[in-house]
Design a protein around this motif. Structure first.
Motif, PDB file in Angstrom:
ATOM      1  N   THR A   1     -14.615  11.660   8.728  1.00  0.00           N
ATOM      2  CA  THR A   1     -15.756  11.419   7.847  1.00  0.00           C
ATOM      3  C   THR A   1     -15.730  12.380   6.662  1.00  0.00           C
ATOM      4  O   THR A   1     -15.938  11.977   5.509  1.00  0.00           O
ATOM      5  CB  THR A   1     -17.072  11.567   8.628  1.00  0.00           C
ATOM      6  OG1 THR A   1     -17.082  10.630   9.713  1.00  0.00           O
ATOM      7  CG2 THR A   1     -18.281  11.305   7.741  1.00  0.00           C
ATOM      8  N   ASP A   2     -15.469  13.656   6.932  1.00  0.00           N
ATOM      9  CA  ASP A   2     -15.381  14.642   5.848  1.00  0.00           C
ATOM     10  C   ASP A   2     -14.267  14.282   4.872  1.00  0.00           C
ATOM     11  O   ASP A   2     -14.444  14.337   3.644  1.00  0.00           O
ATOM     12  CB  ASP A   2     -15.130  16.040   6.420  1.00  0.00           C
ATOM     13  CG  ASP A   2     -16.364  16.644   7.076  1.00  0.00           C
ATOM     14  OD1 ASP A   2     -17.479  16.192   6.768  1.00  0.00           O
ATOM     15  OD2 ASP A   2     -16.197  17.563   7.895  1.00  0.00           O
ATOM     16  N   ALA A   3     -13.081  13.932   5.413  1.00  0.00           N
ATOM     17  CA  ALA A   3     -11.946  13.625   4.546  1.00  0.00           C
ATOM     18  C   ALA A   3     -12.230  12.416   3.666  1.00  0.00           C
ATOM     19  O   ALA A   3     -11.909  12.404   2.471  1.00  0.00           O
ATOM     20  CB  ALA A   3     -10.697  13.383   5.392  1.00  0.00           C
ATOM     21  N   GLN A   4     -12.827  11.394   4.243  1.00  0.00           N
ATOM     22  CA  GLN A   4     -13.150  10.205   3.450  1.00  0.00           C
ATOM     23  C   GLN A   4     -14.161  10.525   2.350  1.00  0.00           C
ATOM     24  O   GLN A   4     -14.026  10.060   1.210  1.00  0.00           O
ATOM     25  CB  GLN A   4     -13.699   9.110   4.357  1.00  0.00           C
ATOM     26  CG  GLN A   4     -12.632   8.351   5.137  1.00  0.00           C
ATOM     27  CD  GLN A   4     -13.171   7.048   5.675  1.00  0.00           C
ATOM     28  OE1 GLN A   4     -14.249   7.008   6.261  1.00  0.00           O
ATOM     29  NE2 GLN A   4     -12.434   5.975   5.461  1.00  0.00           N
ATOM     30  N   ASP A   5     -15.158  11.311   2.686  1.00  0.00           N
ATOM     31  CA  ASP A   5     -16.170  11.672   1.687  1.00  0.00           C
ATOM     32  C   ASP A   5     -15.542  12.439   0.520  1.00  0.00           C
ATOM     33  O   ASP A   5     -15.856  12.201  -0.650  1.00  0.00           O
ATOM     34  CB  ASP A   5     -17.275  12.514   2.329  1.00  0.00           C
ATOM     35  CG  ASP A   5     -18.230  11.680   3.167  1.00  0.00           C
ATOM     36  OD1 ASP A   5     -18.191  10.437   3.062  1.00  0.00           O
ATOM     37  OD2 ASP A   5     -19.026  12.271   3.930  1.00  0.00           O
ATOM     38  N   ILE A   6     -14.654  13.371   0.844  1.00  0.00           N
ATOM     39  CA  ILE A   6     -14.027  14.201  -0.184  1.00  0.00           C
ATOM     40  C   ILE A   6     -13.164  13.360  -1.124  1.00  0.00           C
ATOM     41  O   ILE A   6     -13.097  13.623  -2.329  1.00  0.00           O
ATOM     42  CB  ILE A   6     -13.188  15.315   0.478  1.00  0.00           C
ATOM     43  CG1 ILE A   6     -14.121  16.341   1.140  1.00  0.00           C
ATOM     44  CG2 ILE A   6     -12.268  16.000  -0.523  1.00  0.00           C
ATOM     45  CD1 ILE A   6     -13.422  17.265   2.119  1.00  0.00           C
ATOM     46  N   LEU A   7     -12.520  12.311  -0.586  1.00  0.00           N
ATOM     47  CA  LEU A   7     -11.561  11.528  -1.370  1.00  0.00           C
ATOM     48  C   LEU A   7     -12.150  10.269  -1.993  1.00  0.00           C
ATOM     49  O   LEU A   7     -11.412   9.456  -2.551  1.00  0.00           O
ATOM     50  CB  LEU A   7     -10.365  11.160  -0.484  1.00  0.00           C
ATOM     51  CG  LEU A   7      -9.514  12.340  -0.006  1.00  0.00           C
ATOM     52  CD1 LEU A   7      -8.412  11.873   0.926  1.00  0.00           C
ATOM     53  CD2 LEU A   7      -8.923  13.090  -1.192  1.00  0.00           C
TER      54      LEU A   7
END
Length: 387
Positions: free
Chosen positions: A324-330
């Motif tokens: 979830t964090d990675a998707q939000d960042i990208l």
């Protein structure tokens, strides 16, 4: 093949928010280097090596090294080479799904000789592991690999092992690293991953870490790992996949989990009980080292016992929170940077500084999958070990 492909689809559906992708020996180098996972070493002298490979494939192993170097006696090399030729012929006859197979050689000339002797069965070979790799030795190994690839018409990868005393010693480390970097850069398309030979590092000083200590607790070793990642593991497009060091402790006298624990990982056992079982079976040090590998930029691990494979793979699965964090960042709209609160509301995600981490996390998510929100390491491990 795919990670956790050896467990039933219904179990995978229960475990994964996003299941691991399928891949094979013809997949892109980026996918394969990420997917290596726990690379299981086996002496090339084993008389039923083809059976062993098939057995481990059925237990979730996706990469193996058949070793002609330190795992066998000097007097056994000729016989081990002949055994490899026989065993690859048997593998070719079975034409079953096999792990990525690599041969660890001693000298460059073994590469061209073995590929010639393997003949058509070389199609089951993914490449070679190159020991005690330095700029000078490495050039010879990689030239031999290029020659063998050209002669066979079959793609072959290299996995250099960084383990020489020149790399360990402080006065020669910087220049040795620069030489290694220059050499592998010239053959970048053939270098699948770099492996760390921590046992040889320890040997140079008469050291051996106990099962209660990780490689990072041995400060001489930890400093080398940090320098290798510094020079060869950068996330700016110049770096390589660097795999974690071998864990050399295991138990033979009993199964990792008692039968009743292995049968039903989701019923009747709490996560705390499963963790206790792991610690009691001497896995506590291994688990800490795998976590430290990840924290220090390493991916995958050298393994010398099948009991180490599933812990490495279970800890390689991306958690729902990480994903979830990675998707939000990208997200495209975040391209200009900024700071945002994580969806789990427990951390700050800075778009620009965390971008490389997010990209690496999504690559790992592709090949190891993303766990469901309520699934943790112990459930993944127990499912992977179930008969």
């Amino acid at each position: 093949m795919r990670h956790f492909g050896h467990i039933p689809p219904v179990a995978r559906e229960r475990l994964f928010f996003k299941e691991p992708c399928a891949f094979d020996a013809g997949s892109s180098p980026e996918v394969l280097s990420t997917a290596l996972g726990a690379t299981l070493y086996s002496p090339a002298t084993r008389p039923r090596l083809a059976d062993d490979v098939l057995k481990q494939a059925g237990r979730g192993v996706v990469s193996m090294v058949l070793c002609l170097e330190d795992s066998i006696d000097d007097a056994e090399v000729v016989g081990a080479e002949a055994n490899l030729v026989r065993q690859f012929a048997e593998i070719a006859e079975r034409a079953a799904e096999m792990p990525l197979l690599f041969i660890r050689v001693r000298e460059p000339e073994q590469i061209t000789d073995l590929v010639k002797r393997l003949g058509d069965s070389a199609q089951w070979l993914s490449g070679f592991v190159l020991p005690k790799f330095t700029a000078q030795r490495g050039e010879l190994f990689l030239e031999a690999l290029a020659e063998a690839e050209s002669a066979s018409g079959h793609r072959l990868f290299a996995m250099p092992v960084l383990e020489s005393p020149e790399l360990l010693h402080l006065e020669s480390r910087a220049e040795t690293l620069r030489g290694i970097a220059r050499t592998v850069d010239r053959y970048r398309e053939r270098v699948l991953a770099l492996r760390l030979g921590v046992t040889d590092f320890c040997s140079a000083y008469g050291l051996r870490r106990s099962p209660d200590m990780t490689a990072y607790d041995v400060q001489i070793v930890g400093s080398v790992i940090g320098d290798v990642v510094n020079v060869l593991g950068r996330s700016d497009g110049t770096g390589y996949t660097i795999t974690g060091p071998v864990w050399e402790y295991f138990r033979l006298q009993e199964r990792m989990f008692k039968p009743q624990l292995r049968r039903s990982p989701f019923m009747g056992r709490s996560a705390d009980e499963l963790r206790t079982a792991l610690i009691e079976h001497d896995l506590d040090g291994l688990l800490r080292e795998i976590e430290l590998d990840r924290a220090n930029g390493l991916l995958g691990k050298t393994c010398i016992h099948p009991s180490h494979v599933q812990p490495v793979h279970a800890l390689s699965v991306v958690s729902h929170e990480e994903y979830t964090d990675a998707q939000d960042i990208l997200r495209p709209e975040r391209g200009g940077g900024g700071v945002l609160r994580s969806a789990y509301t427990n951390k700050m995600n800075e778009v620009k500084p965390h971008r490389a981490w997010a990209e690496r996390t999504l690559r790992r998510a592709e090949v190891f999958g993303v766990a469901r929100e309520d699934i943790g390491f112990v459930e993944l491990l127990a499912a992977g070990l179930a008969d």
